[in-house]
Design a protein around this motif. Structure first.
Motif, PDB file in Angstrom:
ATOM      1  N   PHE A 161      -2.495   5.598  -8.686  1.00 48.95           N
ATOM      2  CA  PHE A 161      -2.937   4.709  -7.606  1.00 48.95           C
ATOM      3  C   PHE A 161      -3.725   3.530  -8.167  1.00 48.95           C
ATOM      4  O   PHE A 161      -3.510   2.380  -7.778  1.00 48.95           O
ATOM      5  N   CYS A 182      -2.572  -0.361  -7.921  1.00 47.76           N
ATOM      6  CA  CYS A 182      -3.407  -1.387  -7.293  1.00 47.76           C
ATOM      7  C   CYS A 182      -3.704  -2.521  -8.263  1.00 47.76           C
ATOM      8  O   CYS A 182      -3.685  -3.699  -7.892  1.00 47.76           O
ATOM      9  N   VAL A 184       2.577   1.590  -3.381  1.00 49.52           N
ATOM     10  CA  VAL A 184       1.653   2.131  -4.393  1.00 49.52           C
ATOM     11  C   VAL A 184       1.509   3.636  -4.205  1.00 49.52           C
ATOM     12  O   VAL A 184       1.540   4.402  -5.178  1.00 49.52           O
ATOM     13  N   ALA A 185       1.361   4.086  -2.962  1.00 47.47           N
ATOM     14  CA  ALA A 185       1.204   5.520  -2.685  1.00 47.47           C
ATOM     15  C   ALA A 185       2.438   6.304  -3.142  1.00 47.47           C
ATOM     16  O   ALA A 185       2.311   7.333  -3.824  1.00 47.47           O
ATOM     17  N   LEU A 203      -2.437  11.523  -9.603  1.00 47.51           N
ATOM     18  CA  LEU A 203      -2.179  10.716  -8.417  1.00 47.51           C
ATOM     19  C   LEU A 203      -3.186   9.573  -8.323  1.00 47.51           C
ATOM     20  O   LEU A 203      -2.817   8.421  -8.060  1.00 47.51           O
ATOM     21  N   GLN A 252       0.828  -1.206   0.000  1.00 43.56           N
ATOM     22  CA  GLN A 252       0.000   0.000   0.000  1.00 43.56           C
ATOM     23  C   GLN A 252       0.865   1.260   0.000  1.00 43.56           C
ATOM     24  O   GLN A 252       0.607   2.206  -0.748  1.00 43.56           O
ATOM     25  N   SER A 284       2.770   6.351  -6.905  1.00 45.26           N
ATOM     26  CA  SER A 284       1.735   7.215  -7.486  1.00 45.26           C
ATOM     27  C   SER A 284       2.116   8.684  -7.397  1.00 45.26           C
ATOM     28  O   SER A 284       1.893   9.450  -8.340  1.00 45.26           O
TER      29      SER A 284
END
Length: 197
Positions: free
Chosen positions: A164, A168, A139-140, A160, A136, A143
């Protein structure tokens, strides 16, 4: 008028050449470090835990979620800031210039750019980050980097969200097929909306 059409055609083919060169360099760099650890084929192979997950289903769901989120953020941005004109008038001029410039533009934005950006931001960056932190957070971070690399302050939030969803999708399927498909569809939609605006 003919000189303007030629100008936009030349610009479209220049962008096509540059993006193709960038993609070639990235693929070469991934293949030729001191200790090769990335192979392009690996980015398209599902890992053991995600073999049951369909990249096609992930693409359809991801594209639907992406459109919903982009619509919602666009709606609120328009309410807060006001409507804005065509995002990229240069892109519109290329798309409406000639069939050859439009074809080059479609190839760049629907095939080459999604492949290049997904290999770099999801295949390399996200994979590298996920090896040292939870997915997580990886990914953040990827992004944010993806959005910032587009150098568009007014589209930062939207990019963004786009990054994301791509991230995912990649994490869920374990390969780049779904994120490339969503990216291609999204870019094609943006080009179509630019063309008709």
């Amino acid at each position: 008028m003919i000189d303007l059409v030629r100008f936009f055609a030349a610009q479209a083919f220049f962008i096509f050449a540059i993006q193709t060169l960038e993609l070639s360099i990235v693929l070469l760099l991934l293949k030729c470090p001191g200790k090769p650890q990335y192979d392009l084929k690996d980015f398209f192979r599902a890992n053991k835990s995600s073999k049951q997950r369909s990249w096609l289903l992930a693409s359809v769901l991801g594209f639907g979620v992406l459109l919903s989120l982009v619509f919602i953020t666009s709606y609120f941005a328009e309410r807060l800031i006001g409507p804005k004109d065509v995002n990229n008038p240069f892109l519109k001029d290329i798309l409406t210039g000639s069939w050859s410039s439009a074809t080059a533009c479609v190839l760049v934005y629907s095939i080459i750019t999604p492949l290049l950006e997904e290999v770099v931001y999801r295949g390399f960056l996200l994979t590298s980050l996920a090896s040292t932190m939870n997915w997580q957070l990886a990914v953040a971070i990827s992004s944010v980097v993806f959005s910032a690399s587009h150098f568009s302050g007014e589209n930062f939030l939207q990019l963004l969200i786009v990054g994301f969803v791509f991230g995912c999708s990649y994490c869920w399927t374990g390969n780049l097929s779904s994120s490339i498909c969503i990216h291609s569809l999204y870019n094609a939609l943006i080009m179509y909306l630019t063309f008709i605006s």
